[in-house]
Structure formats: C-alpha cells, structure tokens
Design an enzyme around this catalytic site. Sequence first.
Site, mmCIF file in Angstrom:
data_model
loop_
_atom_site.group_PDB
_atom_site.id
_atom_site.type_symbol
_atom_site.label_atom_id
_atom_site.label_comp_id
_atom_site.label_asym_id
_atom_site.label_seq_id
_atom_site.Cartn_x
_atom_site.Cartn_y
_atom_site.Cartn_z
ATOM 1 N N SER A 13 6.559 -15.961 -10.595
ATOM 2 C CA SER A 13 6.233 -15.009 -9.548
ATOM 3 C C SER A 13 5.050 -15.574 -8.775
ATOM 4 O O SER A 13 5.091 -16.735 -8.358
ATOM 5 C CB SER A 13 5.930 -13.633 -10.161
ATOM 6 O OG SER A 13 5.661 -12.681 -9.159
ATOM 7 N N HIS A 40 10.382 -14.525 -8.078
ATOM 8 C CA HIS A 40 10.292 -13.243 -7.384
ATOM 9 C C HIS A 40 10.105 -13.520 -5.897
ATOM 10 O O HIS A 40 9.142 -14.178 -5.498
ATOM 11 C CB HIS A 40 9.110 -12.444 -7.910
ATOM 12 C CG HIS A 40 9.364 -11.824 -9.245
ATOM 13 N ND1 HIS A 40 8.735 -10.679 -9.674
ATOM 14 C CD2 HIS A 40 10.189 -12.180 -10.261
ATOM 15 C CE1 HIS A 40 9.149 -10.352 -10.887
ATOM 16 N NE2 HIS A 40 10.031 -11.262 -11.265
ATOM 17 N N ASP A 132 7.915 -9.580 -16.521
ATOM 18 C CA ASP A 132 9.301 -10.011 -16.367
ATOM 19 C C ASP A 132 9.496 -11.362 -17.052
ATOM 20 O O ASP A 132 8.730 -12.298 -16.828
ATOM 21 C CB ASP A 132 9.638 -10.118 -14.868
ATOM 22 C CG ASP A 132 11.128 -10.325 -14.633
ATOM 23 O OD1 ASP A 132 11.918 -10.089 -15.559
ATOM 24 O OD2 ASP A 132 11.483 -10.712 -13.498
#
Length: 249
Positions: A13, A40, A132
């Site tokens: 991310s 992401h 995540d």
Amino acid sequence: PKQPFPVVGIGASAGGLAAFTALLKALPSDTGMAFVLVQHLDPARESALSEILSRATEMPVDEVTDGKAVQPNQVYVIPSNADLTIRGGILRLGERNAVRGRHLPVDRFLISLAADCKSLAIGIILSGTASDGTLGLKAIKAEGGLTFAQDQESASYSGMPMSPAAAGCVDFVLPPEKIAAELIRVARGTLAETTEPLEAGELVAGDDPLRQVCLLLQSATGVDFPRYKPGTISRRVRRRMVLHKIESL
C-alpha cells in the site's frame, strides 16, 4: 494442471512502490518464479505501475487482463478498480469488493494463491498501513508455502507488514533486498525441486533418508509418520529444510 513453479504474491500500500522497486532491482530475470503485485490503488485513476516497474527489471511487466495465465520470470500488476484472484494458474479479475467497508485486495488474492499453488505459493507483504494481507499469509503458511514481511526499519509505513509478523505467520522479516536474496536461494535449490510429492508407499520402502528420519521420530516419539500421506510428509520436511537452510536430508 498446476504450474510447476512458485508464484509470488506481493501485497503493498503506501510506500509499497519504492519497496517493490527495490525488490525487483535485486532479483535476476531468471528465478523461474512468477511475481504478482497487488497494490492498493485509487479506483478512479488509471495505474501507471506496470510502466514504472518495467524500468526496474528485465522481466516483462504486464498489467493483468482477465484470463491471463501466469508464466515464470514475469511480473503481473493488478489494475485499478479491480480485485484479483488466481485459479488453475489463471489470473481472474473481478469487481472491486469491500467487506464491511474495508477493501482487502491483498487478502483476497493471497488466499486464492494459497488454495491454488499450495506449497509453491510465496507471500510477501511490503510497506503499507492497516492489516490487509495478514489473513492471506496465514492461508499460505497453512498450505506449506513461504511467507515474508518487510522489516520495520526499511518500510515507509510498517503497519501492513508488521501485522502478519505480530500474528506469527511470517517466516522471514527482512528489507526488500534481503527478501530478494532469500528468493534467489529458494529458486536455486529448492522449493520447486524439493516439494515434488512421493509416490504412495515410497516413504515406507527402501533406505531413503526421509524414511530414516521418520524411523528416528517414531523411535523418539512413538508417532508412526510413515502412515501419513507421503506427499504431505515430504512437503513439510522440505519446507523446514528451506527455512533452516538445510541442503540435504
């Protein structure tokens, strides 16, 4: 048929682009592995990830299209506004999906990778926030695959890689360049070559070293390991050999 080579799923991310670039730069172009990056991304903007990352490696870098078969020595990048899974060695795109308001594309891909590639699945979590990827690495480790997380010192944002590390489902916590070094070691000796399942009955016949290991364990613990599925025993022992850098049974 299953692909006979490791597939490396990489989640990232915030700060992940720099980390993945460093990882790619430290990898040769002939590891025999396929690399799939799940980053992401802003769903409203086109992604330039594949173009940017192609400058860091000699491996082909492609944005995933639905139905693409993974190939060794290639890099695949998730497009924006999509979720990604793998089944039968084929990458599948789906609609971006939120669970209770949270978008977890890394978990979704890594869980599918664990189910599809079993012990040939490798999961890596790089810089990012939140958690995540934790469930995905748990799934990979449960199937006998290898798991990595970027270390806190080198990560721009350590929340994402430190979450699976704190959950106890990471085999190695390292900076990107050292993760690359471990992947090279695995590629040169190992995971693909040493996880081939034994034929039924092979474990209980002959004087092979794995049978000797099982007999020693039976003598010490009373557990009759040769009665287990030979493929399971072989994969689990070989995985421990990779983790502990043991070259022979």
